[in-house]
Every structure is written in structure tokens, then in C-alpha cells.
Design a protein around this motif. Structure first.
Motif, PDB file in Angstrom:
ATOM      1  N   TYR A 124       6.169  -9.432   8.404  1.00 43.01           N
ATOM      2  CA  TYR A 124       6.863 -10.106   7.308  1.00 43.01           C
ATOM      3  C   TYR A 124       7.170  -9.116   6.203  1.00 43.01           C
ATOM      4  O   TYR A 124       6.600  -8.023   6.148  1.00 43.01           O
ATOM      5  N   ASP A 125       8.083  -9.500   5.329  1.00 43.42           N
ATOM      6  CA  ASP A 125       8.282  -8.798   4.056  1.00 43.42           C
ATOM      7  C   ASP A 125       8.366  -9.891   2.995  1.00 43.42           C
ATOM      8  O   ASP A 125       7.689 -10.905   3.137  1.00 43.42           O
ATOM      9  N   ALA A 126       9.222  -9.745   1.989  1.00 41.88           N
ATOM     10  CA  ALA A 126       9.307 -10.809   0.995  1.00 41.88           C
ATOM     11  C   ALA A 126      10.481 -11.758   1.289  1.00 41.88           C
ATOM     12  O   ALA A 126      10.873 -12.551   0.453  1.00 41.88           O
TER      13      ALA A 126
ATOM     14  N   GLY B   7      10.750 -13.991   3.966  1.00 45.65           N
ATOM     15  CA  GLY B   7      10.450 -15.244   4.653  1.00 45.65           C
ATOM     16  C   GLY B   7      10.684 -15.166   6.163  1.00 45.65           C
ATOM     17  O   GLY B   7      10.213 -16.012   6.905  1.00 45.65           O
TER      18      GLY B   7
ATOM     19  N   ILE C 220      10.158 -13.681   9.992  1.00 46.09           N
ATOM     20  CA  ILE C 220       9.020 -13.113  10.719  1.00 46.09           C
ATOM     21  C   ILE C 220       9.480 -12.518  12.045  1.00 46.09           C
ATOM     22  O   ILE C 220      10.109 -13.206  12.860  1.00 46.09           O
TER      23      ILE C 220
ATOM     24  N   ALA D 192       9.544 -19.452  -9.642  1.00 49.02           N
ATOM     25  CA  ALA D 192       8.736 -19.656  -8.442  1.00 49.02           C
ATOM     26  C   ALA D 192       7.436 -20.368  -8.788  1.00 49.02           C
ATOM     27  O   ALA D 192       6.967 -21.243  -8.074  1.00 49.02           O
ATOM     28  N   LYS D 193       6.878 -19.985  -9.940  1.00 48.73           N
ATOM     29  CA  LYS D 193       5.601 -20.556 -10.348  1.00 48.73           C
ATOM     30  C   LYS D 193       5.761 -22.017 -10.741  1.00 48.73           C
ATOM     31  O   LYS D 193       5.048 -22.884 -10.267  1.00 48.73           O
TER      32      LYS D 193
ATOM     33  N   LYS E 200       6.811 -24.136  -7.875  1.00 47.03           N
ATOM     34  CA  LYS E 200       5.949 -23.895  -6.714  1.00 47.03           C
ATOM     35  C   LYS E 200       6.774 -23.700  -5.457  1.00 47.03           C
ATOM     36  O   LYS E 200       6.528 -24.308  -4.417  1.00 47.03           O
TER      37      LYS E 200
ATOM     38  N   LEU F 219      11.527 -18.359  -2.421  1.00 50.49           N
ATOM     39  CA  LEU F 219      12.894 -18.038  -2.807  1.00 50.49           C
ATOM     40  C   LEU F 219      13.659 -17.444  -1.629  1.00 50.49           C
ATOM     41  O   LEU F 219      13.173 -16.536  -0.977  1.00 50.49           O
TER      42      LEU F 219
ATOM     43  N   LYS G 254      10.513 -25.207  -0.370  1.00 49.68           N
ATOM     44  CA  LYS G 254       9.075 -25.261  -0.118  1.00 49.68           C
ATOM     45  C   LYS G 254       8.805 -24.683   1.259  1.00 49.68           C
ATOM     46  O   LYS G 254       9.328 -25.164   2.259  1.00 49.68           O
ATOM     47  N   ARG G 255       7.969 -23.645   1.273  1.00 54.52           N
ATOM     48  CA  ARG G 255       7.732 -23.010   2.562  1.00 54.52           C
ATOM     49  C   ARG G 255       6.917 -23.899   3.503  1.00 54.52           C
ATOM     50  O   ARG G 255       6.942 -23.748   4.709  1.00 54.52           O
ATOM     51  N   SER G 256       6.176 -24.843   2.924  1.00 55.91           N
ATOM     52  CA  SER G 256       5.354 -25.689   3.788  1.00 55.91           C
ATOM     53  C   SER G 256       6.205 -26.742   4.509  1.00 55.91           C
ATOM     54  O   SER G 256       5.710 -27.429   5.381  1.00 55.91           O
TER      55      SER G 256
END
Ligand SMILES: Cc1cc2nc3c(=O)[nH]c(=O)nc-3n(C[C@H](O)[C@H](O)[C@H](O)COP(=O)(O)OP(=O)(O)OC[C@H]3O[C@@H](n4cnc5c(N)ncnc54)[C@H](O)[C@@H]3O)c2cc1C
Lengths: 360, 442
Positions: free
Chosen positions: B29-31, B33, B35, B314-315, B318, B321, B369-371
Motif C-alpha cells: 500500500y501507499d497513501a 488506498g 493494494i 480527514a479528521k 473521519k 481521501l 469511508k474506507r470501512s
């Protein structure tokens, strides 16, 4: 989703920027190996969570293979408390019935049986007279597990506290574990179980304040609502207020002193050694801190701790350091072991309390 | 594979050739997202080791993906065709420091944070991820840009020379006094995203820290006002050190109704800065901004150097990006940003566009949301859509951040793909250096 909703959510908040890596001691001492840093732990957790990476014995071990210094807690730009989150994940897996690495699984039993993770029930008070009994006092000195391995640490610490405040006691042979190491290992349920014993013993001496050699335990006493402070903090105040007076040091030309503070402290140890040594003091990099958290990784195959120790000693030698003061008893123990096993020459290591006592 | 690993270990010793699941996953991975898992990770400790390793890998026809700190937002250091990832962070020697000239020569793995420490009073203005963790090799490969690029340019404007390891195993130096043709070659390699060679060391000039600085927060009812202000300032000769306009920031953060918030910094000798200050207020009035307030230059620092606004988003939301970076002509900036809005609405995602009017640089950010795998999919789809639209609007992808996995194909830019492919084949006939990046193989 293996981790459940709350943990998954937190783990997935990582934006993968890598800000946590550059403060991580293991990331640095492995020559920036991605695997060693906090970013990998979060990203791999998220892969395990979705099934992209197999959950394995090795993976669980990997989750314990860190210095538990907590530096990543402060580094994250989206304010993830990474180190704390990893502790919660360990707790979660234990709760699910997974078994952590062998020496870690042994911890709860050892602590319950013997009050210390060494598992030797009679040893905790070896530095005290055989008939020692705690008495009521205004200060309680909490010695911690490593007192039994290096009696010179509790002896010198106790002596210093006595000189400053007079009225001090300690819990002796029956001193219960504060449970911090269990907490970090993910056994918070066991901590709940054993903490009443600590509360009870402390109540018996009803101190106004606890001074702890074991800096990770300070947090445990604070949870109990007691005023608690690390030994280094106590000593710093005593030095500042003149309650401990130092002899004029003999300034040797080839004498360079540095310090490894506890990762939990606010660098009091650094200030103390600088105060004492003046120009002979030299600083190590920020990542060179260590305390009881490192014990967890040393309980695995020890290779991570050894890499860390090797690099710290190298940095010290490059700065011509020949005396290295160590704040935490556990760290002193682990480094001493490393130095003996690897026959490292030319550097003397000394616990903070003894370093001060020698100069009074 | 076993034989290959044996040979690699023969060069590096054990411990720096990684094939276990956990290590492979941690280089997947990197930043961005994305894989992609490598088959082997190689961590050379010096340039000689790197050279030998590359020769062996080329003999075995193994795809090679160079990697710095892995902060890429476009999947640059991910091995999309499998093969080997070479982690270059251990090439981290500082080779030379000339304090008077402000010139340093460093190996590719040296990080921005370290560059900032090398010479008192000088600094590295391109700190793309804000934390100082990216490597100079990664910066060179991406021709990284930063908000301060309006004055300092991109990384190529700081680089004086470099040393590169070519796919044929030759280590070539492009250091020394620069003439036009050597410069052309340096410029070709900068921004080539590891597809033509591996940067082993870089010589660069670090600028001095500015004497005086002033910064402002400006709000706009209309993005066009921000564009006009930038134009007016340029005409008036005001040196905009950085001007970044955040479109939708208020909306996403749940505060103001203003369409855009801009952060402006000017720097230079005190006399100039003071004169510019009153001029800027005058121009702002004329353009009709909603508000203009001075802010502490230190706050501006956190906005530029720490990428504070992006992290705040991002914070607060939540969110992860999905980021794309585009160079757009001034006249179509507004339309392009509207297209980003439309696309994100269609994908039911929030978006922010970061616009540098002077440079015509637009960073489109889709929050997700990555989830939630559906959201991740929509974000990826949305970004491809934006790339497609950008092409129709004659903008080009990849300013600063690089192109990476988003790959430019012949139907997007025929001329570029034709020439670049020819160059690529002459450098790397087996197409083994960072395949699957920057251009679509023809
Ligand atoms: C929050 C955030 C904000 C960002 N903002 C910006 C921004 O404003 N501007 C910007 O430009 N970037 C930005 N980035 C992206 C990133 O920081 C840059 O692209 C940076 O230059 C990557 O450096 P790295 O060392 O991490 O390289 P990596 O991510 O490891 O690699 C990047 C690319 O370079 C190649 N590469 C790496 N090292 C070498 C080498 N020695 N030789 C040849 N090829 C090599 C890789 O194969 C890959 O294609 C941002 C990233 C984050 C996380």
C-alpha cells in the motif's frame, strides 16, 4: 469484518500518510522498514479485517512486536491514538479466544501468582530486611517488578526519597503488580481482577503520594485517584528545590554522559542528567526512550529489542558517551542483559537513582 | 523464485530480502488506498548493492517497482504487475553540503525532514505530504509540488543534477555544470515516476528562508472572485508565495456558506511586503471578496507545510481521501471544479477541490469511508470519471502528485503516449521498470 464495528471504524480512519512511521523507534532502527512501523500495523489490521490478509499466529505475534512507547499516539495528523488502538485490538483478540505468543500468555498467571511478571513469589522484597512490614507513611515508594533483579535500584531510590521526605514506606514482599504490563498486553480483565489487591495494600499505608520507580505504573495509581509521580519527576523537584544537594562533580575531560528516559515521562530524566553533568551531558535522539512497554517485545524472540539496543549503543558511542544513565528499571535490566550477552565494551550503564545517590 | 531469492540474499545478506506474508503485505500500500502485493521486497543498503540487485532482477525479467516512503497518492510505488519492490530508504547518506551556496548532494532515500536540518537558514520548500517523511527520490520521481510552488516551482526547479541507475544496469551521472542538453535529460528523468530509471542521488539547491511574511484568510462567494483576485495581484506585481483556495471546505466542515476559502501568503523584503499588504486589501475590495483577515504566518506554515486543512477535513469527517491532481487552464478552472462537484454528487460523496489559481493547479479530493466497500468503489469510479472529464477539458493529469496507476492512454493523449513509449522502449525494452504506471503500454 473480523474486528467489529468500532475497532474497524478506527482502524479505517488511518489515511496512510506515514507521519507515525518517522517517530517510531523500531521503524528507525530497522532502517525504515515499513513492516516495523505503526502505519503497517494499522494497514495490515484493515487487510486482516477484510480477509485480504490471513489472520495467523505470526500476525498476532506481530501485533506485540513493538516497543509500546506510545510515540505514534501523538504523531497522527487525524488524531488516531495508534498505540492505544493496538492495545485495544490485542484485548479484542484475547476476548475472542485467540492465544497470544507463549511468554505473553504466561503473564497473567505469573502476575497473579507472584505479583510480578518474573513469576518468583518470594523475591519482590529481597532488597528489604526479612522481617520488613509496611507502615503508615506520607509517601509510598512503589518499587515494581525489577526491584528483585537489581536490588541496588530500590535501595538507592528508597534512600533518596527518605532523605527528601523522611516519612516513606514501601509494600515490600507483598507488593502487588500495578497491572500496567497486563493492560498493555491486552489483559484488562485480569487487571480488573488483581487491582483490588493493590488498592487494599495501598490503603493500609494510606499515603498522600506514591512515588514509583516503574514509570508505566504511575498511570495505574492515577486511575485509583491517588497522587502519583515517577521517581524522576520526584527527584527533579527535589533537586530544583535544593532538598537534594549534589557534590561538586569532578569534571573529567573524557567523560560524556547521556540518558535513556522512560517513554512515559516528560523528559525529567534528561533534565536531571543535564543539570548534574552540565557540559559533559549529551543528548540521544528522541526515539531512544524505553520502559516496561519494551518488555512485551523482549518476551517474543527479542530481536526487535536487540536491534533497538544495538542502535542506541551505537548512537551513544558515536557521541563518545561512556556513561549511560537509564531511568526505568525494566529498561536498565533489558539493556544490561543485551550488553552482557553481546559483550559490549566501553560504556557503563547506571540506573538514574544510583547515579544521583553517587553524587550526593 | 527460490533461486532468485538465493541470489539476492547473496548480495544483501539475509534480513533485507523479504518474502514473508506480513512483510509483503506491508509493502502493498501507499497513501492512495490501492493494494498490490509484491512477490519480494528488497532493501539495499547502498548504491552498489542496488546496482547488483537490479542487474539480477533484469536477468530474471522481474518487474521492478522503486519505492521511497510510500506517501504517493496515486499508487506509484505499488507493484501492479507483481515482482519486486525495492525500498530505497536505506540509501540515506548525505554526500555533500555546501553551506555558502546552499547546495546539497544526498542519496535518494534522504527525507524532507532531514533536508530541512542540513543548513541553517535554508529549507526545503517542497514538503508534499507535510510531515517531512517523503524521500527526495520520491519527490524527484513525481516532480512533487507544494503550495509554495508559485514561488519556488516544483522539485525540478530545485534540482541541479542527479545520478540515475538505468534498466541496463548503468549508473549514470548528470551532475555538474548544466548545459541545455544535459538539462533536457534531467527534466526527462524528473517526473518519470520510476519508469525510466532509479534515482540514486540528487543535487539540489535549498532556498533561504524569507525575510518577511504576511498571510491572510479570504472568503469568496464565488470561485471566480478568487481567480480574479489572483490575476489582479499578478498584474500588480505582487509576489504570491502561496495562494490556495479550498472550494467546499465550509460545506464539508459544516460551517460557512461561502463557496470558497482562500489562504494567501506573501513574502519578501519588509518594504515590499508592507506595500503589497495595502494593495491586496484594495484589490480584494475591488474584486468583492466576502472577507479578508490577516492570519499569523505560523498558521500559514501549518496550512502549507503540514497540509493542515486537508488533515482537518480527514479528521473531522473521519474519512479517507481519494485524490487526483490536475493542471487546468485559468479560463476553464471554474467549469472543471463544477464537474468535480457534479461527479461527487452523482457518486453520493462529498468533495473538496483545492485550487492554486496562479498555477492552474486543482487537487480534487473525494471523501469516503474506507470501512464501506461500496463507498470505496464509488470513490474510485468517481475519480476515473474526473480524469476522463479533465481530458475533455484539455487539462492534464498529474501535476505534482504524479499519474501512477491512473495511467495516460493513447485516447487521452496520443502524442505523449507515442513519444513516451518510444523513449520507454529504448531505456527499458522489456518494460520492467515500474510497469503499469504513468502510461498505458501500447
Ligand atoms: C496528505 C498528503 C498530501 C500530499 N500532498 C502532495 C502535494 O501537495 N504535492 C505533491 O506533489 N505530492 C503530495 N503528496 C504525495 C506524495 O507525498 C508525493 O508524491 C511524494 O513525492 C512521494 O514521495 P515518497 O518518498 O513517499 O515516494 P513513494 O510514494 O514511495 O513513490 C512515489 C513514486 O516515485 C517512485 N520512486 C520513489 N523513489 C524513487 C527513486 N529513488 N527513483 C525512481 N523512482 C522512485 C515510485 O516508484 C513511485 O512511482 C501528498 C501525500 C499525502 C499523504
Amino acid at each position: 469484518m473480523m474486528l467489529g464495528e468500532d475497532l474497524s471504524f478506527e482502524v479505517n480512519r488511518c489515511i496512510s500518510c506515514g507521519a507515525c512511521n518517522i517517530v517510531c523507534p523500531l521503524f528507525i532502527v530497522t532502517g525504515f522498514q515499513e513492516t516495523a512501523g505503526p502505519r503497517a500495523r494499522l494497514r495490515l489490521l484493515s487487510m486482516v479485517n477484510t480477509g485480504a490478509l490471513e489472520f495467523s499466529v505470526e500476525f498476532l505475534e506481530y501485533l506485540y512486536d513493538c516497543m509500546s512507547c506510545g510515540k505514534c499516539n501523538e504523531a497522527c495528523p487525524v488524531e488516531l491514538k495508534i498505540s492505544d488502538l493496538i492495545v485495544k485490538v490485542r484485548e479484542f483478540f484475547i476476548g475472542q479466544g485467540y492465544v497470544p505468543p507463549f511468554n505473553i500468555v504466561q503473564l497473567p498467571r505469573k502476575v497473579k501468582d507472584s505479583n510480578s511478571f518474573f513469576g518468583d513469589s518470594q523475591a519482590k522484597g529481597v532488597w528489604l530486611p526479612p522481617d520488613f512490614k509496611p507502615e503508615k507513611a506520607s509517601i509510598l515508594y512503589y518499587a515494581g517488578c525489577w526491584a528483585q533483579e537489581y536490588p541496588e535500584i530500590p535501595l538507592s531510590s528508597f534512600e533518596l526519597i527518605k532523605r527528601v521526605e523522611g516519612n516513606v514506606t514501601t509494600l515490600g514482599y507483598e507488593e502487588p503488580c500495578s497491572g500496567r504490563i497486563l493492560e498493555m498486553a491486552g489483559y484488562s480483565d485480569v487487571v480488573e481482577e488483581i487491582r483490588p489487591r493493590l488498592v487494599e495494600r495501598v490503603r493500609e499505608v494510606s499515603p498522600e503520594k506514591v512515588v514509583s520507580s516503574c514509570s508505566v505504573s504511575v498511570r495505574a495509581f492515577k486511575f485509583m485517584g491517588l497522587e502519583a509521580t515517577s521517581l524522576s519527576n520526584f527527584l527533579l523537584e527535589a533537586l530544583r528545590s535544593g532538598k537534594i544537594k549534589l557534590k561538586q562533580p569532578i569534571r573529567l575531560r573524557k567523560h560524556k554522559v547521556s540518558v535513556i528516559p522512560s517513554c512515559q515521562s516528560e523528559w525529567e530524566a534528561k533534565e536531571i542528567v543535564e543539570m548534574v553533568e552540565g557540559e559533559n551531558f549529551t543528548e540521544l535522539p528522541d526515539w531512544a526512550c524505553c520502559d516496561c512497554g519494551a518488555v512485551l517485545s523482549s518476551l517474543l524472540d527479542g530481536s526487535s529489542f536487540n536491534k533497538w539496543a544495538e542502535r542506541v549503543l551505537k548512537e551513544a558511542k558515536e557521541r563518545q558517551v561512556n556513561v549511560l544513565v537509564v531511568e526505568e528499571p525494566s529498561c536498565f535490566g533489558l539493556i544490561t542483559k543485551y550488553i552482557n550477552e553481546n559483550k559490549v565494551k566501553g560504556i557503563k550503564i547506571i540506573p538514574l537513582s544510583q547515579f544521583i545517590l553517587n553524587r550526593t | 523464485m527460490e533461486e532468485l531469492v538465493g541470489k539476492l540474499e547473496g548480495i544483501l545478506g539475509e534480513g533485507e530480502v523479504l518474502t514473508d506474508e506480513i512483510s509483503l503485505a506491508s509493502y502493498s500500500y501507499d497513501a492512495s488506498g490501492y493494494i498490490y502485493r509484491p512477490e519480494v521486497v528488497i532493501r539495499p543498503g547502498n548504491i552498489d548493492e542496488l546496482t547488483e540487485v537490479v542487474k539480477v532482477l533484469m536477468d530474471y525479467r522481474v518487474p521492478i517497482t522503486p519505492r521511497g516512503a510510500g506517501t504517493s497518492l496515486v499508487g506509484g510505488p505499488l507493484p501492479v504487475n507483481g515482482g519486486a519492490v525495492i525500498d530505497l530508504q536505506m540509501l540515506n547518506e548525505v554526500l555533500e553540503v555546501d553551506e555558502d551556496q546552499g547546495i546539497v548532494q544526498v542519496e535518494a532515500g534522504v527525507k524532507v525532514a532531514e533536508l530541512n536540518e542540513l543548513i541553517d537558514g535554508r529549507f526545503m520548500p517542497i514538503n508534499p505530504d507535510g510531515t517531512g517523511s517523503s524521500t527526495i527520490g520520491g519527490l524527484a520521481a513525481e516532480d512533487a509540488a507544494s503550495p509554495l510552488s508559485s514561488v519556488y516551482g516544483t522539485v525540478k526547479d530545485l534540482i541541479l543534477g542527479m545520478e540515475v541507475l538505468l534498466p541496463n544496469g548503468d549508473l549514470v551521472s548528470l551532475d555538474g555544470p548544466v548545459n541545455r542538453s544535459r538539462r533536457n535529460l534531467i527534466d526527462l528523468l524528473i517526473g518519470s515516476e520510476g519508469t525510466l530509471g532509479i534515482v540514486t542521488s540528487v543535487t539540489l539547491k535549498l532556498p533561504t528562508e524569507p525575510e518577511e511574511r504576511m498571510a491572510y484568510e479570504i472568503t469568496f462567494n464565488d470561485l471566480m472572485d478568487a481567480m480574479s483576485l489572483a490575476e489582479e495581484m499578478e498584474k500588480a506585481g505582487i509576489r504570491q508565495a502561496a495562494f490556495e483556495v479550498y472550494h467546499n471546505l465550509g460545506l464539508v466542515m459544516g460551517s460557512a456558506e461561502t463557496e470558497a476559502v482562500g489562504y494567501l501568503e506573501i513574502m519578501g523584503p519588509p518594504e515590499c511586503v508592507n506595500a503589497w499588504d495595502s494593495r491586496i486589501r484594495e484589490l480584494s475590495n475591488r474584486v468583492g471578496v466576502t472577507s479578508i483577515n490577516p492570519i499569523d504566518p505560523y498558521e500559514a506554515d501549518t496550512i502549507w507545510k503540514e497540509r493542515a486543512k486537508i488533515y482537518e477535513v480527514a479528521k473531522a469527517t473521519k474519512s479517507a481521501l481519494k485524490v487526483g491532481s490536475f493542471k487546468v487552464s485559468p479560463s476553464s478552472t471554474r467549469d472543471f471544479v463544477q464537474e468535480v462537484d457534479r461527479t461527487s454528487n452523482r457518486m453520493k460523496l462529498k468533495s473538496i477541490s483545492v485550487i492554486n489559481p496562479l498555477l492552474g493547479w486543482v487537487i480534487a479530493i473525494l471523501l469516503h469511508k474506507r470501512s464501506e466497500s461500496k463507498e470505496v468503489e464509488r470513490a474510485e469510479k468517481g475519480m476515473s470519471e474526473i480524469v476522463r472529464i479533465s481530458n475533455n477539458m484539455e487539462s492534464s493529469m498529474g501535476y505534482g502528485l504524479g499519474v501512477g496507476i491512473n495511467r495516460i492512454s493513447a485516447d487521452i493523449d496520443e502524442g505523449f503516449v507515442q513519444i513516451y513509449s518510444a523513449i520507454k522502449r529504448s531505456f527499458d525494452p522489456y518494460w520492467l521498470f515500474n510497469p503499469g504506471k504513468l502510461i498505458e503500454r501500447d
